[in-house]
Design a protein around this motif. Sequence first.
Motif, PDB file in Angstrom:
ATOM      1  N   THR A   1      41.298 -17.604 -16.387  1.00 63.21           N
ATOM      2  CA  THR A   1      41.791 -16.509 -17.211  1.00 63.21           C
ATOM      3  C   THR A   1      42.453 -15.512 -16.272  1.00 63.21           C
ATOM      4  O   THR A   1      41.796 -14.951 -15.395  1.00 63.21           O
TER       5      THR A   1
ATOM      6  N   ALA B   1      44.380 -17.246 -21.122  1.00 65.11           N
ATOM      7  CA  ALA B   1      43.265 -18.150 -20.819  1.00 65.11           C
ATOM      8  C   ALA B   1      43.747 -19.589 -20.931  1.00 65.11           C
ATOM      9  O   ALA B   1      44.271 -20.001 -21.973  1.00 65.11           O
TER      10      ALA B   1
ATOM     11  N   ILE C   1      31.159 -14.715 -23.885  1.00 66.09           N
ATOM     12  CA  ILE C   1      31.991 -13.514 -23.871  1.00 66.09           C
ATOM     13  C   ILE C   1      31.132 -12.342 -24.325  1.00 66.09           C
ATOM     14  O   ILE C   1      30.506 -12.388 -25.394  1.00 66.09           O
TER      15      ILE C   1
ATOM     16  N   ILE D   1      37.316  -9.087 -18.289  1.00 69.63           N
ATOM     17  CA  ILE D   1      38.585  -9.752 -18.611  1.00 69.63           C
ATOM     18  C   ILE D   1      39.699  -8.703 -18.591  1.00 69.63           C
ATOM     19  O   ILE D   1      39.530  -7.613 -19.141  1.00 69.63           O
TER      20      ILE D   1
ATOM     21  N   ASN E   1      33.697 -11.982 -19.280  1.00 69.62           N
ATOM     22  CA  ASN E   1      33.199 -13.356 -19.207  1.00 69.62           C
ATOM     23  C   ASN E   1      31.825 -13.356 -18.571  1.00 69.62           C
ATOM     24  O   ASN E   1      31.553 -12.568 -17.663  1.00 69.62           O
ATOM     25  N   GLY E   2      30.970 -14.287 -18.979  1.00 68.46           N
ATOM     26  CA  GLY E   2      29.721 -14.485 -18.261  1.00 68.46           C
ATOM     27  C   GLY E   2      28.547 -13.793 -18.905  1.00 68.46           C
ATOM     28  O   GLY E   2      28.634 -13.240 -20.006  1.00 68.46           O
TER      29      GLY E   2
ATOM     30  N   GLU F   1      26.980 -10.648 -27.432  1.00 70.61           N
ATOM     31  CA  GLU F   1      27.462 -11.785 -26.656  1.00 70.61           C
ATOM     32  C   GLU F   1      27.813 -12.909 -27.616  1.00 70.61           C
ATOM     33  O   GLU F   1      27.086 -13.171 -28.579  1.00 70.61           O
TER      34      GLU F   1
ATOM     35  N   ARG G   1      29.529 -17.003 -28.009  1.00 72.09           N
ATOM     36  CA  ARG G   1      29.840 -18.270 -27.348  1.00 72.09           C
ATOM     37  C   ARG G   1      31.183 -18.776 -27.866  1.00 72.09           C
ATOM     38  O   ARG G   1      31.342 -19.023 -29.068  1.00 72.09           O
TER      39      ARG G   1
ATOM     40  N   SER H   1      40.887 -23.828 -16.889  1.00 77.22           N
ATOM     41  CA  SER H   1      39.610 -23.119 -16.682  1.00 77.22           C
ATOM     42  C   SER H   1      39.771 -21.708 -16.136  1.00 77.22           C
ATOM     43  O   SER H   1      38.784 -21.078 -15.769  1.00 77.22           O
TER      44      SER H   1
ATOM     45  N   ARG I   1      32.475 -20.722 -23.051  1.00 77.19           N
ATOM     46  CA  ARG I   1      32.360 -19.463 -22.305  1.00 77.19           C
ATOM     47  C   ARG I   1      31.476 -18.501 -23.072  1.00 77.19           C
ATOM     48  O   ARG I   1      31.499 -18.475 -24.306  1.00 77.19           O
TER      49      ARG I   1
ATOM     50  N   GLN J   1      28.733 -11.234 -14.973  1.00 72.67           N
ATOM     51  CA  GLN J   1      29.881 -10.926 -15.812  1.00 72.67           C
ATOM     52  C   GLN J   1      31.109 -10.553 -14.981  1.00 72.67           C
ATOM     53  O   GLN J   1      30.995  -9.900 -13.945  1.00 72.67           O
ATOM     54  N   THR J   2      32.286 -10.956 -15.485  1.00 72.53           N
ATOM     55  CA  THR J   2      33.571 -10.576 -14.907  1.00 72.53           C
ATOM     56  C   THR J   2      34.421  -9.969 -16.018  1.00 72.53           C
ATOM     57  O   THR J   2      34.659 -10.627 -17.041  1.00 72.53           O
TER      58      THR J   2
END
Length: 270
Positions: free
Chosen positions: A120, A78, A87, A72, A63-64, A42, A44, A118, A85, A69-70
């Motif tokens: 993506t 973006a 990642i 990408i 993301n998250g 992960e 930042r 904000s 964020r 998490q989502t």
Amino acid sequence: MVCTKPVIFGQAMTMETHIPSPALQPYIKAFHIIESQGLPLENRVLPDTSLALAFRVGGQVANGHGNQQTVIPEASLAGLRQSARLISYQPHSGTIVALLREGTAAAFFREPLHEMKSLTLGLDSFFAPAEIARVQDQLFEARNHRMRLAILERFLLAKLRPHEPDPAAVHAVTAICHAEGRLSMAELANGVCLSQDAFEKRFRRAVGISPKPFADIVRLKTLIGAYRPDRSIQRLALEGGYFDQAHFNRAFKRFTGQSPRLFFSQSRFW
């Protein structure tokens, strides 16, 4: 195409920076190739002043954090944001990121850039899905990064259209960066002979975010770049014009998601 020395984040991630060809240099600051090795990790990612166009070339990136998490999209854009964020990279993930120069994204995209703030979104929201899928296939099949960068450059050059940057926005971006984010909006508006309201609207349309949060990004990224272990957080705050330590701490935490002391104890961010 020039490649800088890869940056190594521990043993799990590397990032190469490549300078674009002369035809793209007015529009693209740099290409980053980010790769995770054999471990999930992960990272930042701090707010930046450039919109980021990215193609994934292996693995999965999201993301998250944790259950929030989502994933990408494999090809994405973006928008600018005001907070960091998280990642997440699965093992053996790779992404090529093109950082767009401030105020030039309209040379590739017709959509209002400030509506991307904000967010993506998949590139198939802007271009024909079949075309994006074809480029993605070519990137996956390419044997090395040099070939991948050539494919991405051909795609960007094909999308390039005549565009005259907004001179007021260009002047303001230069002034903000030169002042390291420490300029009032009234000063900026006066510098381009516009009312503050008219100036802020033009800047937002051209750059993708209002001038005040843009200046805040420049200010805090400058301070983070200037940090050294032998410099106190209090000194850093004063050098950035934050005469109230609590004000600096709040602004810093909004920007990075962490307190200054915790943030600078971490080794993996960009």
